[in-house]
Design a protein around this motif. Structure first.
Motif, mmCIF file in Angstrom:
data_model
loop_
_atom_site.group_PDB
_atom_site.id
_atom_site.type_symbol
_atom_site.label_atom_id
_atom_site.label_comp_id
_atom_site.label_asym_id
_atom_site.label_seq_id
_atom_site.Cartn_x
_atom_site.Cartn_y
_atom_site.Cartn_z
ATOM 1 N N MET A 65 110.435 82.232 -18.594
ATOM 2 C CA MET A 65 109.691 82.674 -17.409
ATOM 3 C C MET A 65 108.764 81.573 -16.907
ATOM 4 O O MET A 65 108.411 80.672 -17.664
ATOM 5 N N PRO A 66 108.306 81.672 -15.653
ATOM 6 C CA PRO A 66 107.278 80.733 -15.186
ATOM 7 C C PRO A 66 106.049 80.809 -16.099
ATOM 8 O O PRO A 66 105.676 81.905 -16.546
ATOM 9 N N PHE A 67 105.436 79.650 -16.342
ATOM 10 C CA PHE A 67 104.345 79.562 -17.313
ATOM 11 C C PHE A 67 103.225 80.575 -17.027
ATOM 12 O O PHE A 67 102.684 81.194 -17.936
ATOM 13 N N THR A 90 111.096 78.716 -23.566
ATOM 14 C CA THR A 90 111.653 77.586 -22.799
ATOM 15 C C THR A 90 110.648 77.012 -21.799
ATOM 16 O O THR A 90 110.986 76.123 -21.032
ATOM 17 N N SER A 91 109.424 77.510 -21.803
ATOM 18 C CA SER A 91 108.560 77.256 -20.640
ATOM 19 C C SER A 91 107.998 75.841 -20.575
ATOM 20 O O SER A 91 107.866 75.143 -21.578
ATOM 21 N N ASN A 92 107.656 75.449 -19.349
ATOM 22 C CA ASN A 92 106.921 74.221 -19.071
ATOM 23 C C ASN A 92 105.796 74.538 -18.100
ATOM 24 O O ASN A 92 105.928 75.435 -17.263
ATOM 25 N N GLU A 109 101.423 73.285 -24.708
ATOM 26 C CA GLU A 109 101.783 74.431 -23.869
ATOM 27 C C GLU A 109 102.292 75.630 -24.684
ATOM 28 O O GLU A 109 101.898 76.771 -24.448
ATOM 29 N N SER A 110 103.185 75.379 -25.642
ATOM 30 C CA SER A 110 103.752 76.515 -26.376
ATOM 31 C C SER A 110 102.783 77.088 -27.408
ATOM 32 O O SER A 110 102.946 78.232 -27.825
ATOM 33 N N SER A 181 104.437 69.815 -30.363
ATOM 34 C CA SER A 181 105.397 70.053 -29.275
ATOM 35 C C SER A 181 104.977 69.406 -27.953
ATOM 36 O O SER A 181 105.763 69.396 -27.011
ATOM 37 N N TRP A 182 103.762 68.843 -27.895
ATOM 38 C CA TRP A 182 103.379 68.078 -26.699
ATOM 39 C C TRP A 182 104.328 66.886 -26.500
ATOM 40 O O TRP A 182 104.471 66.378 -25.390
ATOM 41 N N ARG A 183 104.992 66.461 -27.578
ATOM 42 C CA ARG A 183 105.908 65.310 -27.493
ATOM 43 C C ARG A 183 107.150 65.592 -26.645
ATOM 44 O O ARG A 183 107.882 64.669 -26.309
ATOM 45 N N GLN A 184 107.419 66.872 -26.340
ATOM 46 C CA GLN A 184 108.589 67.202 -25.522
ATOM 47 C C GLN A 184 108.187 67.880 -24.210
ATOM 48 O O GLN A 184 109.011 68.484 -23.545
ATOM 49 N N GLN A 185 106.906 67.768 -23.855
ATOM 50 C CA GLN A 185 106.420 68.385 -22.621
ATOM 51 C C GLN A 185 106.730 67.496 -21.405
ATOM 52 O O GLN A 185 107.059 66.322 -21.557
#
Ligand SMILES: NC(=O)c1ccc[n+]([C@@H]2O[C@H](COP(=O)([O-])OP(=O)(O)OC[C@H]3O[C@@H](n4cnc5c(N)ncnc54)[C@H](OP(=O)(O)O)[C@@H]3O)[C@@H](O)[C@H]2O)c1
Length: 223
Positions: A65-67, A90-92, A109-110, A181-185
């Motif tokens: 969904m949208p963040f 899956t969000s960004n 984010e996650s 997980s910031w490494r894949q943002q």
């Protein structure tokens, strides 16, 4: 597996269709009234569920969904969901779309979404574009197979997620804990760059904390 997917937009619908074709039983939900949701679900090879039912009697749940929409979900949505149910996100976050959230200067984010859902989760399918996810999957072992990263704190859940990703046509790289997980943002070298396993491993290592938001915003300005 029985999988509930929340969001049938660009990413949720591709995942529903691919995972249904892979033999999973898929339930989907979105914000639409039931007759319209039923038509969408049928098109995706899934069944329609209310937001209350989508998370019941499943082995895995995918939030797509949208963040800024997560805060609108029912507060107790996952209260009765067993801890062995794998929860994926899956969000960004894009401030121009989602509004400024000051907390995200310090919190991945996650991790923030995990707080809203009050639940550990696995961040996955966020660093692959809709077009790539739909059209660029390859069989396991195929040359040039693109990899995506998986971040989370539960190794068993990450193994299951890696199998799910494989069934959508992609390799995986362990992106570390949810706090890593910031490494894949958005704005990182690993974000939507269509890398293979070795390249993605290097890209995750090359990420520099604090640099990505400026790059993310610069890319959006140019677009
Ligand atoms: N698009 C990409 O290339 C891409 C790639 C990787 C990750 N992502 C990230 O993945 C997430 C989903 O992206 P997307 O492009 O698929 O978004 P999208 O096309 O805008 O779809 C969002 C979906 O979420 C549903 N939704 C919104 N609020 C809801 C609620 N309260 N309850 C249930 N469903 C709700 C929407 O329902 P309705 O259909 O009823 O409006 C819609 O089906 C975003 O965070 C995005 O940043 C996107």
């Amino acid at each position: 597996m029985k999988i509930g997917i929340i969001g049938t937009g660009a990413i949720g619908s591709i995942l529903a269709e691919k995972l249904s074709q892979a033999g999973h039983h898929i339930k989907v939900t979105n914000t639409r009234a039931m007759p319209e949701l039923e038509k969408i679900a049928a098109r995706l090879g899934a069944t329609a569920a209310t937001i209350q039912d989508v998370a019941k009697d499943v082995d895995a749940i995918i939030f797509s969904m949208p963040f800024n929409a997560y805060k609108n979900l029912p507060k107790d949505l996952l209260k009765d969901v067993a801890q062995d149910v794998v929860v994926m996100d899956t969000s960004n976050y894009y401030p121009f779309r989602d509004g400024e959230i000051a907390e995200l200067e310090d919190v991945p984010e996650s991790v923030y979404i995990s707080g809203i859902l009050n639940r550990p989760l696995v961040k996955v399918f966020n660093n692959i574009l809709e077009h790539t996810l739909k059209y660029k999957g390859k069989a396991v072992g195929a040359e040039g197979r693109i990899a995506i990263s998986i971040a989370g704190d539960n190794e068993e859940h990450k193994k299951i997620v890696a199998e799910v990703v494989d069934q959508t046509g992609f390799d995986t790289v362990d992106g570390g804990s949810l706090s890593e997980s910031w490494r894949q943002q958005p704005g990182t070298p690993a974000y939507c760059t269509e890398l293979n396993e070795a390249e993605l491993t290097q890209a995750l290592a090359d990420a520099v904390k604090g640099k990505a938001p400026a790059i993310r915003d610069l890319i959006m300005d140019k677009l």
